[in-house]
Design an enzyme around this catalytic site. Sequence first.
Site, short mmCIF file in Angstrom:
data_model
loop_
_atom_site.label_atom_id
_atom_site.label_comp_id
_atom_site.label_asym_id
_atom_site.label_seq_id
_atom_site.Cartn_x
_atom_site.Cartn_y
_atom_site.Cartn_z
N ASP A 41 0.84 -1.19 0.00
CA ASP A 41 0.00 0.00 0.00
C ASP A 41 0.88 1.25 0.00
OD1 ASP A 41 -2.41 1.76 0.75
OD2 ASP A 41 -3.28 -0.24 0.84
N SER A 228 -11.52 -1.79 -0.01
CA SER A 228 -10.19 -1.86 0.59
C SER A 228 -10.28 -2.28 2.05
CB SER A 228 -9.50 -0.49 0.53
OG SER A 228 -9.00 -0.22 -0.74
#
Length: 346
Positions: A41, A228
Amino acid sequence: MTAGIPIQTAAHLEQWHLESLKIDQAHQISTGVGITVAVLDSGVDSHRDLQPALLPGISLLDGAATSGQSDEQGHGTAIAGLIAASGGTDGASGIAPGSKILPIKILDAQGRGSTDNTAKGIRWATSHGAKIINISTASGPNIEVRKAIEEAIAADVVIVASSGNKPTHNVIAFPAYIDSVVAVGATGRDGAIADISTSGEKLDLAAPGVDLLSTWTGQTYQPGTGTSASAAIVSGVAALVWSRYPELSAAEVVHRMTATAVDKGAPGRDPEYGFGIVDPVAALTANVPPLETEPAAEPTATAQAAPVPNTMGRTAVILIAVIGSLIGVALVIALAVARPRNRAEP
């Protein structure tokens, strides 16, 4: 994952998903101890609620030789918090607070990154002890990412990815749609599939993904919405299961989650919920039969191919080599001209 205004304390805010998933009950059985979850990420900030879980990782961004423990965007810190925060009543709590977070920074401050770094990140996570890899990003299809995922699966790693958010994604996003990846959609407080959740036949599981409070940069907290967040929830549940049943393979860990999910929508697997909403307590306690493996078929005389003359064999090898080389050149050119870029899922 779209986020709201940062707040200084989480103590007065409800983390509704923890109650919905009966996490207190699950934590009496497992907290994820012994399991490392890699977060590919925007990096992970050294938030106070994450410090017990945070391992030295890596930044794959150009010129950023760091341990991945910085986050200018915030998305990665939120994902890590949903998985492993241990703030208790004074902060944010994650699904698997006993697990470890391996931060792998592949996104910049604008939430952008390359598929090259995604592939490198998957390989780095696999070679540095990650049992679970969370990918809450999406990009165009990419052969190197697919290869890296295949290598991770062969190394007995669970890979979890967000299905994508509408209206940006109208079909299951890459890499979530790969069969060996656990594709996760989002549900709201009422248990119904969220309006933003991308659906499709490749969906495996659903999990809470609306207004989920988590850690943020600058020692703050933010509520956020998106698939997410749902992927992070499932990664956390996978850590709970694997910690409780360390003898299981990656495939068996996933099987425990899908076999015990709360069936919603059409009976059985469906495009909106997959196998259903993940159920941590059931995944930890239910009597789940092992995966059945089909034995390889015994070759028979009629099924065996006749021997091929040597001259034909040489010709075939040369043709395959030439075609393979041409395909390789085409791929290199295509990637060099228009390299797909990742974006953090809102």
